[in-house]
Design an enzyme around this catalytic site. Sequence first.
Site, PDB file in Angstrom:
ATOM      1  N   HIS A 133      17.776 -26.887  22.973  1.00 27.53           N
ATOM      2  CA  HIS A 133      18.297 -25.566  23.324  1.00 27.53           C
ATOM      3  C   HIS A 133      19.604 -25.726  24.102  1.00 27.53           C
ATOM      4  O   HIS A 133      19.618 -25.854  25.323  1.00 27.53           O
ATOM      5  CB  HIS A 133      17.265 -24.815  24.165  1.00 27.53           C
TER       6      HIS A 133
ATOM      7  N   ARG B 124      14.884 -16.965  19.669  1.00 24.85           N
ATOM      8  CA  ARG B 124      13.700 -17.585  20.249  1.00 24.85           C
ATOM      9  C   ARG B 124      12.836 -18.158  19.127  1.00 24.85           C
ATOM     10  O   ARG B 124      12.663 -17.530  18.080  1.00 24.85           O
ATOM     11  CB  ARG B 124      12.878 -16.597  21.079  1.00 24.85           C
TER      12      ARG B 124
ATOM     13  N   GLN C   3       9.085 -25.072  24.808  1.00 24.56           N
ATOM     14  CA  GLN C   3      10.241 -25.862  25.175  1.00 24.56           C
ATOM     15  C   GLN C   3       9.986 -26.566  26.495  1.00 24.56           C
ATOM     16  O   GLN C   3       9.479 -25.919  27.422  1.00 24.56           O
ATOM     17  CB  GLN C   3      11.495 -24.979  25.296  1.00 24.56           C
TER      18      GLN C   3
ATOM     19  N   ASN D 188      26.442 -15.919  28.522  1.00 29.64           N
ATOM     20  CA  ASN D 188      26.619 -16.929  27.466  1.00 29.64           C
ATOM     21  C   ASN D 188      26.646 -16.335  26.064  1.00 29.64           C
ATOM     22  O   ASN D 188      26.347 -17.013  25.088  1.00 29.64           O
ATOM     23  CB  ASN D 188      25.556 -18.031  27.575  1.00 29.64           C
TER      24      ASN D 188
END
Length: 381
Positions: free
Chosen positions: A335, A287, A316, A149
């Site tokens: 996210h 992050r 998260q 990604n």
Amino acid sequence: MAMRRVASTAARAIASPSSLVFTRELQASPGPKKIVGVFYKANQYAEMNPNFLGCAENALGIREWLESKGHQYIVTPDKEGPDCELEKHIPDLHVLISTPFHPAYVTAERIKKAKNLQLLLTAGIGSDHVDLKAAAAAGLTVAEVTGSNTVSVAEDELMRILILVRNFLPGHHQVINGEWNVAAIAHRAYDLEGKTVGTVGAGRIGRLLLQRLKPFNCNLLYHDRLKMDSELENQIGAKFEEDLDKMLSKCDIVVINTPLTEKTKGMFDKERIAKLKKGVLIVNNARGAIMDTQAVVDACNSGHIAGYSGDVWYPQPAPKDHPWRYMPNQAMTPHISGTTIDAQLRYAAGTKDMLDRYFKGEDFPAENYIVKDGELAPQYR
């Protein structure tokens, strides 16, 4: 075999003195395996796109394949607390698959309980949800789908830079609220051309971002543990900055592209943020824990940070009272940057490939290893 636990002195030695040290001998034996996947739940959205593979309902599209080979595949979004579904399967699972978007936090305590665990796979990029030193000391293999990604995240970062520079969100909110006040937007909207953009970290994502920024005629800087070769630097038009704080003091826009490690956790604290230009814009898709949460809030409130955007939080999912939800001049999202449909197809295929190699006792692509044979990948050391 590639998936064999390592119980050697060398493997145990990399754990810090405070880490638990496990010495279990366990080989990846033939026969059925118990595989647990932890993914976010999509509810009604799961059926809207046949390629929406990254959710719990579609489970990377590998259920039929795994079960046809006699393996057990348990999938759950429930990952937190002593009574969660994941905790029930920790003692006897062989493989745990998770994603950065809905991470299953694999602590040293969970590793200690997981007597059969051999392999930890990240469907995506970024394995900081795993206690990597404890995993290495236990002889586990940790791997991710490197490169799956990078394009998705780099494109998203460019979008966020433009959203902040052009002060886009207040204008969008005006439309929704039936308002029309050009001055309220234009007084802090700028062109990207001519601005100094620095990336903290210039790995695969950082380099792609710099390449995409070149046509905007920005002054491009980067700080990384490794300097690019001169030919690539010239192609991109970026300048290496060995001193991080000196680079940051020059930047109109700072983009975080470094992994979360013991060294980078909290690296953007009150003192470092104070060294940034007043009115700096920050994009962080790396992050959330790289930033000091309250220091970011305070700097946004004071105006020292003129805009902050990203899709990463800690923890998260972010709780409803997370202060980044309510600070001014933010363009935060859940996210999402690395979980486009295109990225999901890539990391689902990469996960299936590694599982197939695991069953056959074959090595993974070298760049996918985060922990192998008791050693951490260089970026996590």
